[in-house]
Design a protein around this motif. Structure first.
Motif, PDB file in Angstrom:
ATOM      1  N   ALA A  66       0.819  -1.220   0.000  1.00 40.28           N
ATOM      2  CA  ALA A  66       0.000   0.000   0.000  1.00 40.28           C
ATOM      3  C   ALA A  66       0.852   1.269   0.000  1.00 40.28           C
ATOM      4  CB  ALA A  66      -0.936  -0.008   1.202  1.00 40.28           C
ATOM      5  N   GLU A  67       1.938   1.256   0.786  1.00 42.85           N
ATOM      6  CA  GLU A  67       2.792   2.452   0.875  1.00 42.85           C
ATOM      7  C   GLU A  67       3.393   2.801  -0.482  1.00 42.85           C
ATOM      8  OE1 GLU A  67       2.566   0.057   3.012  1.00 42.85           O
ATOM      9  OE2 GLU A  67       2.747   0.791   5.069  1.00 42.85           O
ATOM     10  N   ARG A  69       2.121   1.930  -3.495  1.00 41.02           N
ATOM     11  CA  ARG A  69       1.056   2.411  -4.394  1.00 41.02           C
ATOM     12  C   ARG A  69       0.695   3.857  -4.070  1.00 41.02           C
ATOM     13  NH1 ARG A  69      -3.301  -0.215  -3.254  1.00 41.02           N
ATOM     14  NH2 ARG A  69      -2.447  -1.680  -1.735  1.00 41.02           N
ATOM     15  N   SER A  70       0.693   4.205  -2.784  1.00 44.12           N
ATOM     16  CA  SER A  70       0.406   5.602  -2.406  1.00 44.12           C
ATOM     17  C   SER A  70       1.488   6.528  -2.933  1.00 44.12           C
ATOM     18  CB  SER A  70       0.343   5.757  -0.888  1.00 44.12           C
ATOM     19  OG  SER A  70      -0.721   5.023  -0.402  1.00 44.12           O
ATOM     20  N   ARG A  71       2.725   6.064  -2.888  1.00 42.67           N
ATOM     21  CA  ARG A  71       3.843   6.881  -3.386  1.00 42.67           C
ATOM     22  C   ARG A  71       3.690   7.125  -4.888  1.00 42.67           C
ATOM     23  NH1 ARG A  71       5.611   9.781  -0.243  1.00 42.67           N
ATOM     24  NH2 ARG A  71       6.779   8.467   1.196  1.00 42.67           N
ATOM     25  N   GLN A  73       0.860   7.016  -6.558  1.00 41.18           N
ATOM     26  CA  GLN A  73      -0.300   7.902  -6.703  1.00 41.18           C
ATOM     27  C   GLN A  73       0.110   9.360  -6.499  1.00 41.18           C
ATOM     28  OE1 GLN A  73      -2.978   8.133  -3.355  1.00 41.18           O
ATOM     29  NE2 GLN A  73      -4.767   8.083  -4.695  1.00 41.18           N
ATOM     30  N   GLU A  74       0.917   9.572  -5.456  1.00 42.11           N
ATOM     31  CA  GLU A  74       1.383  10.919  -5.105  1.00 42.11           C
ATOM     32  C   GLU A  74       2.205  11.523  -6.253  1.00 42.11           C
ATOM     33  OE1 GLU A  74       0.810  12.752  -2.637  1.00 42.11           O
ATOM     34  OE2 GLU A  74       2.501  14.125  -2.355  1.00 42.11           O
ATOM     35  N   THR A  83      -5.414  12.296 -10.870  1.00 41.59           N
ATOM     36  CA  THR A  83      -5.914  11.493  -9.757  1.00 41.59           C
ATOM     37  C   THR A  83      -5.972  10.038 -10.201  1.00 41.59           C
ATOM     38  OG1 THR A  83      -7.277  13.369  -9.168  1.00 41.59           O
ATOM     39  CG2 THR A  83      -7.800  11.273  -8.098  1.00 41.59           C
ATOM     40  N   ASP A  85      -6.595   6.129  -8.791  1.00 37.84           N
ATOM     41  CA  ASP A  85      -7.156   5.409  -7.645  1.00 37.84           C
ATOM     42  C   ASP A  85      -6.144   4.391  -7.119  1.00 37.84           C
ATOM     43  OD1 ASP A  85     -10.237   4.628  -6.496  1.00 37.84           O
ATOM     44  OD2 ASP A  85      -8.615   3.178  -6.219  1.00 37.84           O
ATOM     45  N   VAL A  86      -5.789   4.549  -5.853  1.00 36.37           N
ATOM     46  CA  VAL A  86      -4.699   3.761  -5.283  1.00 36.37           C
ATOM     47  C   VAL A  86      -5.067   2.277  -5.133  1.00 36.37           C
ATOM     48  CG1 VAL A  86      -5.234   4.119  -2.837  1.00 36.37           C
ATOM     49  CG2 VAL A  86      -2.849   4.019  -3.574  1.00 36.37           C
ATOM     50  N   GLU A  87      -6.349   1.990  -4.996  1.00 30.83           N
ATOM     51  CA  GLU A  87      -6.779   0.593  -4.839  1.00 30.83           C
ATOM     52  C   GLU A  87      -7.044  -0.082  -6.177  1.00 30.83           C
ATOM     53  OE1 GLU A  87      -6.732  -1.180  -2.148  1.00 30.83           O
ATOM     54  OE2 GLU A  87      -6.079   0.574  -1.019  1.00 30.83           O
TER      55      GLU A  87
END
Ligand code: PMP
Ligand code: GLN
Length: 381
Positions: A66-67, A69-71, A73-74, A83, A85-87
């Motif tokens: 998750a960390e 994928r968030s990176r 996304q950022e 934008t 979607d991280v999921e």
């Protein structure tokens, strides 16, 4: 004994392995296969060590930690104002290579046509063939490698399922203009085709060119799979960690294949990358880092007998040797390795028909001493 019928009868060892082996055999400076010859940042290797020690050693989630994928996304938010979607729209893959393989596997059935621009990175066409697809090559030529979109349009039929682009392009070292992106979008909009956009060199761009992803175009957002590679971003080609981005519906199908191919990717490395890339200025600094290397090499070759095609992106440069030799590219590259002790890649290797235009590709992701040596040796040719 059953007869073994090769699924890829015409495929041998890649040109990258071949030229690296030749460089080794003859003790030549290896500017052929694209990889840095300097160490990665010790802060990054320390982070991998830290997560190894912290026990992050079991299966990562199928779609990626998750960390990380968030990176990712950022980054798309900061750099592209997008934008994602991280999921649902990000999957961490075993390098860009697995992402490309999985994307093609997701979309291509026997008889489907796939438009590929040449010079093309080596894994596209064999993967298309593996799934029964038919490659429709579009030849782009040095020095501009420009695309005639009307011609491309004339090749698009009801069978065209996928258009593969590589931007910035290895080995042409060109970057799509805004007009290229618009023309591609219009063309795709009139077709049944999806787009696979190999953007592994996204941040290796020069002379003020801004990073650009096809996902930014509204007509391409829903039907494009974008592929990235941390190998290029972190100077760590051996790590084989990359990612794919696509709209949720497409990504659902992509993940069904990724799941049964590798399932998930090396866990501690994903945590380390997520941690390491916390500063958004990293990407611009990367472009500056490689621009210095590019400019140093270009200046050093200015008085050589090679004609230098100034690269807009990637960590490669194309050299035209027409003033030096009439040999076909592969023979010239072999001679350069064996006699002059510099290994490069013949551009012909990136064309299905071995098209020759007296060009070789040189990798400049090298430490200063290597570049100095390269300049001295190439100036003696
Ligand atoms: N696409 C291109 C254009 C490349 O040059 C490379 C690697 N050099 C890849 C994909 C594969 O990337 P990875 O090593 O992350 O699989
Ligand atoms: N992408 C690298 C290059 O273009 C090679 C990767 C490989 O050896 N398969 O040089």
């Amino acid at each position: 004994m059953p007869s073994l019928q090769s699924k890829l009868p015409n495929i041998g060892t890649t040109i990258f392995s071949e030229m690296s082996a030749l460089a080794c055999q003859y003790g030549a400076l290896n500017l052929s296969q694209g990889f840095p010859d300097y160490p990665i940042d010790s802060r990054l290797s320390d982070l991998v060590e830290r997560y190894l020690q912290a026990g992050k050693n079991q299966y990562a989630p199928m779609i990626g930690v998750a960390e990380l994928r968030s990176r990712i996304q950022e980054k798309y938010r900061v750099v592209h104002d997008l934008t994602i979607d991280v999921e649902q729209e990000i999957t961490v893959t075993a390098g860009a290579s697995e992402a490309i393989f999985t994307a093609i596997a997701t979309l291509i059935r026997p008889g489907d046509e796939v438009v590929i621009f040449e010079p093309a990175y080596d894994c596209y066409a064999p993967t298309v063939a593996l799934f029964g697809g038919k490659v429709i090559p579009v030849r782009l030529m040095a020095p501009e490698f420009s695309i005639d979109w009307n011609y491309v349009q004339s090749l698009v039929t009801s069978k065209t399922r996928l258009i593969i682009v590589n931007n910035p392009n290895n080995p042409a070292c060109r970057v799509f203009s805004e007009a290229d992106v618009n023309d591609l979008a219009q063309l795709v909009d009139r077709s049944n085709a999806f787009v696979l956009s190999d953007e592994v060199y996204e941040h290796l761009i020069y002379d003020g060119i801004r990073p650009n992803t096809l996902l930014s175009h509204p007509l391409l957002r829903e039907r494009t799979l974008v592929v990235g590679s941390f190998g290029k971003l972190l100077h760590a080609t051996g790590w084989k960690v990359g990612y794919c981005l696509a709209a949720a519906e497409l990504m659902t199908e992509f993940r069904k294949i990724h799941q049964f191919n590798v399932f998930s990717v090396h866990t501690p490395t994903q945590y380390a990358i997520a941690d390491y890339l916390s500063d958004d200025t990293y990407y611009e600094d990367l472009a500056k880092f490689f621009q210095r290397k590019r400019d140093f090499l270009l200046a050093g070759l200015a008085d050589s007998r090679f004609e230098v095609l100034v690269p807009q992106g990637t960590y490669f440069v194309v050299l035209n040797y027409r003033a030096i030799s009439d040999l076909p590219e592969k023979e010239f590259a072999r001679k350069l390795t064996i006699k002059h002790k510099v290994a490069t890649i013949p551009l012909a290797a990136f064309y299905h028909d071995g098209f020759n235009q007296h060009c070789i590709r040189v990798c400049f992701a090298k430490q200063q001493e290597t570049l100095i040596q390269a300049i001295a040796m190439l100036n003696m040719v």
